[in-house]
Structure formats: C-alpha cells, structure tokens
Write an enzyme that holds these catalytic residues in place. Structure first.
Site, PDB file in Angstrom:
ATOM      1  N   ASN A 152      -5.361   2.175 -13.079  1.00  0.00           N
ATOM      2  CA  ASN A 152      -4.374   1.284 -12.467  1.00  0.00           C
ATOM      3  C   ASN A 152      -2.985   1.889 -12.633  1.00  0.00           C
ATOM      4  O   ASN A 152      -2.722   2.581 -13.619  1.00  0.00           O
ATOM      5  CB  ASN A 152      -4.416  -0.079 -13.188  1.00  0.00           C
ATOM      6  CG  ASN A 152      -3.423  -1.081 -12.620  1.00  0.00           C
ATOM      7  OD1 ASN A 152      -3.297  -1.236 -11.407  1.00  0.00           O
ATOM      8  ND2 ASN A 152      -2.700  -1.769 -13.496  1.00  0.00           N
ATOM      9  N   MET A 156      -4.093  -7.234  -6.583  1.00  0.00           N
ATOM     10  CA  MET A 156      -3.541  -8.397  -7.285  1.00  0.00           C
ATOM     11  C   MET A 156      -4.615  -9.394  -7.737  1.00  0.00           C
ATOM     12  O   MET A 156      -4.384 -10.601  -7.741  1.00  0.00           O
ATOM     13  CB  MET A 156      -2.520  -9.105  -6.383  1.00  0.00           C
ATOM     14  CG  MET A 156      -1.366  -8.217  -5.947  1.00  0.00           C
ATOM     15  SD  MET A 156      -0.469  -7.488  -7.332  1.00  0.00           S
ATOM     16  CE  MET A 156       0.426  -8.934  -7.893  1.00  0.00           C
ATOM     17  N   HIS A 208       0.994   0.716 -13.003  1.00  0.00           N
ATOM     18  CA  HIS A 208       1.758  -0.488 -13.352  1.00  0.00           C
ATOM     19  C   HIS A 208       3.235  -0.117 -13.511  1.00  0.00           C
ATOM     20  O   HIS A 208       3.557   0.881 -14.158  1.00  0.00           O
ATOM     21  CB  HIS A 208       1.219  -1.071 -14.661  1.00  0.00           C
ATOM     22  CG  HIS A 208       1.909  -2.358 -15.035  1.00  0.00           C
ATOM     23  ND1 HIS A 208       1.586  -3.565 -14.448  1.00  0.00           N
ATOM     24  CD2 HIS A 208       2.913  -2.616 -15.911  1.00  0.00           C
ATOM     25  CE1 HIS A 208       2.366  -4.513 -14.949  1.00  0.00           C
ATOM     26  NE2 HIS A 208       3.174  -3.960 -15.834  1.00  0.00           N
ATOM     27  N   GLY A 254       0.793  -1.233   0.000  1.00  0.00           N
ATOM     28  CA  GLY A 254       0.000   0.000   0.000  1.00  0.00           C
ATOM     29  C   GLY A 254       0.819   1.273   0.000  1.00  0.00           C
ATOM     30  O   GLY A 254       0.344   2.318   0.463  1.00  0.00           O
ATOM     31  N   SER A 255       2.035   1.223  -0.552  1.00  0.00           N
ATOM     32  CA  SER A 255       2.821   2.468  -0.573  1.00  0.00           C
ATOM     33  C   SER A 255       2.195   3.500  -1.518  1.00  0.00           C
ATOM     34  O   SER A 255       2.294   4.708  -1.275  1.00  0.00           O
ATOM     35  CB  SER A 255       4.279   2.197  -0.955  1.00  0.00           C
ATOM     36  OG  SER A 255       4.391   1.784  -2.293  1.00  0.00           O
ATOM     37  N   ASN A 256       1.539   3.038  -2.574  1.00  0.00           N
ATOM     38  CA  ASN A 256       0.837   3.990  -3.449  1.00  0.00           C
ATOM     39  C   ASN A 256      -0.388   4.574  -2.754  1.00  0.00           C
ATOM     40  O   ASN A 256      -0.697   5.757  -2.926  1.00  0.00           O
ATOM     41  CB  ASN A 256       0.448   3.318  -4.773  1.00  0.00           C
ATOM     42  CG  ASN A 256       1.631   3.217  -5.718  1.00  0.00           C
ATOM     43  OD1 ASN A 256       2.034   4.200  -6.315  1.00  0.00           O
ATOM     44  ND2 ASN A 256       2.213   2.024  -5.801  1.00  0.00           N
TER      45      ASN A 256
HETATM   46  C1  GRF Z   1       3.255  -1.152  -7.524  1.00  0.00           C
HETATM   47  O1  GRF Z   1       4.523  -1.371  -8.087  1.00  0.00           O
HETATM   48  C2  GRF Z   1       2.208  -1.011  -8.601  1.00  0.00           C
HETATM   49  O2  GRF Z   1       2.692  -0.420  -9.760  1.00  0.00           O
HETATM   50  C3  GRF Z   1       1.852  -2.452  -8.862  1.00  0.00           C
HETATM   51  O3  GRF Z   1       1.888  -3.076  -7.606  1.00  0.00           O
HETATM   52  C4  GRF Z   1       2.793  -2.376  -6.758  1.00  0.00           C
HETATM   53  C5  GRF Z   1       2.038  -2.011  -5.513  1.00  0.00           C
HETATM   54  O4  GRF Z   1       2.859  -1.463  -4.530  1.00  0.00           O
HETATM   55  N1  GRF Z   1       0.567  -2.538  -9.538  1.00  0.00           N
HETATM   56  P1  GRF Z   1       2.207  -0.846  -3.213  1.00  0.00           P
HETATM   57  O5  GRF Z   1       1.301  -1.923  -2.606  1.00  0.00           O
HETATM   58  O6  GRF Z   1       1.419   0.381  -3.596  1.00  0.00           O
HETATM   59  O7  GRF Z   1       3.349  -0.522  -2.319  1.00  0.00           O
END
Ligand code: GRF
Length: 196
Positions: free
Chosen positions: A110, A93, A112, A11-13
C-alpha cells in the site's frame, strides 16, 4: 511479475505505474488487472485508456463482515485466475478481509501519504497539517490486518512549508508517491525484496 492495482478514486498512482511501464522503467512488470469498488471512478477510466483489464467489486448491501468477506473472496478468485504475483493498493478506500490479507501475505503493498506510524487512516495530509509538524512524507508498506500498520518498505519525507494548504502539500506528497511506489515495485520484481 504480474501485478494488480486496487483503486477507488482518481488513480494518479495507477497512472504513475502505467507511465513507468510505458517508459520501460518497470522491467519485468506486467500490469495485468485493475480492480475497484467504485464503478466509473477515474482509476478505472485510466485502466481502460491504457488497455488494462478491469473488474468492479462493489459492496452492494450494508457492509457487514459477511458481505465484505464474500466480496473479497470473489476478488481473491479473480486475482488467482489472473495469476497475480503482487497486489498494489493505490488509493483503495476499503478495509480488506483477513482472508484476503492472508491470501496475499507478503505480496500485498500500500502507498500512504504520511510517515507511518504517524497519521494512519483517512486524510493523512490534513492530519499532518493540523498537528503542526515540520515534516511529513510518503510510506510504502506491506499490508497486514490493521489499518496502515504493516511493515514499512520505503519512506521519503518532505518539509511542510509555512503557508502550506492541504492542496499545496498534497501536490508535493503525490509527486513523491508517483516516484516511490513504482521504485518499490521494481525492487520487488527484481527480487531485492522478498516479503515479510
Ligand atoms: C494517495 O495519496 C495514496 O497515498 C492514498 O490515497 C491517495 C490515492 O490517490 N492511499 P490516487 O487515487 O492514486 O490519485
């Protein structure tokens, strides 16, 4: 604009979005909901820490298409009940059902970790390293019914350095993601992107 984030892991994003809202950088954006298929994942913890409502939608039996469709229908209902305008997949995922994708067509994005259409699917960073390409990057795109195939909204590239490992490269890729994804959300909120 009320947004929901779907995430399965770290969940870093999601955190980048929470932080951008906290800094006042996402004008007009309310993070209303975080959904996950993975109970107890770090993304859900981050949501709780930020005071954001959460929901868990697991696949409790073998993921036949019928079971998946039912689970995704329940998610659609929850997202509609919360009046979500934009659904953001950030490390989610799971493949979404066609019904889900259609329910949020043009309002489903999304992030990616590659320059799509190169290296779709799992471990895009590892795929780029294995392919020996000189650069990779990040793509934010609308989601269609394929895997990482929808129309591109924004891309940013970065060079792969000699000696890069999956970890060193991932660190630079994630830093780009954490800027690019919030910047696209701002554009959509401002009405400068209208869907596809
Ligand atoms: C990220 O690299 C995103 O591009 C991909 O999955 C990863 C998720 O990372 N779809 P996080 O869970 O947001 O840290």
């Amino acid at each position: 604009m009320r947004i929901a984030v779907l995430a399965s892991g770290n969940g870093s994003n999601l955190q980048a979005i929470i932080d951008a809202i906290g800094e006042g950088a996402l004008t007009g954006v309310v993070l209303a909901l975080v959904l996950s298929d993975k109970p107890g994942c770090r993304a859900l913890e981050r949501a709780v820490e930020a005071g954001v409502a959460t929901g868990v939608f697991e696949l409790l039996t073998t993921p036949t298409s019928g079971v998946r469709a039912e689970r995704d229908r329940a998610m659609i209902e929850r997202l509609r009940a919360e009046q979500i305008d934009l659904v953001v997949l950030a490390g989610y995922m799971q493949i979404l059902s066609a019904e889900f994708v259609q329910a949020f067509a043009g309002r489903l994005i999304n992030v990616h970790p590659s320059l799509l259409p190169r290296f779709p699917g799992l471990d895009a960073i590892g795929q780029a390293l294995d392919a020996g390409v000189a650069e990779t990057g990040v793509t934010v795109h609308y989601v269609d019914e394929g895997v990482d195939t929808g129309p591109v909204i924004a891309q940013e590239s970065l060079p792969i350095e000699p000696g890069d490992t999956a970890d060193t490269l991932a660190e630079r890729v994630h830093a780009i993601e954490h800027r690019l994804l919030p910047s696209v959300i701002v554009e959509i909120a401002a009405g400068r992107l209208t869907g596809h």
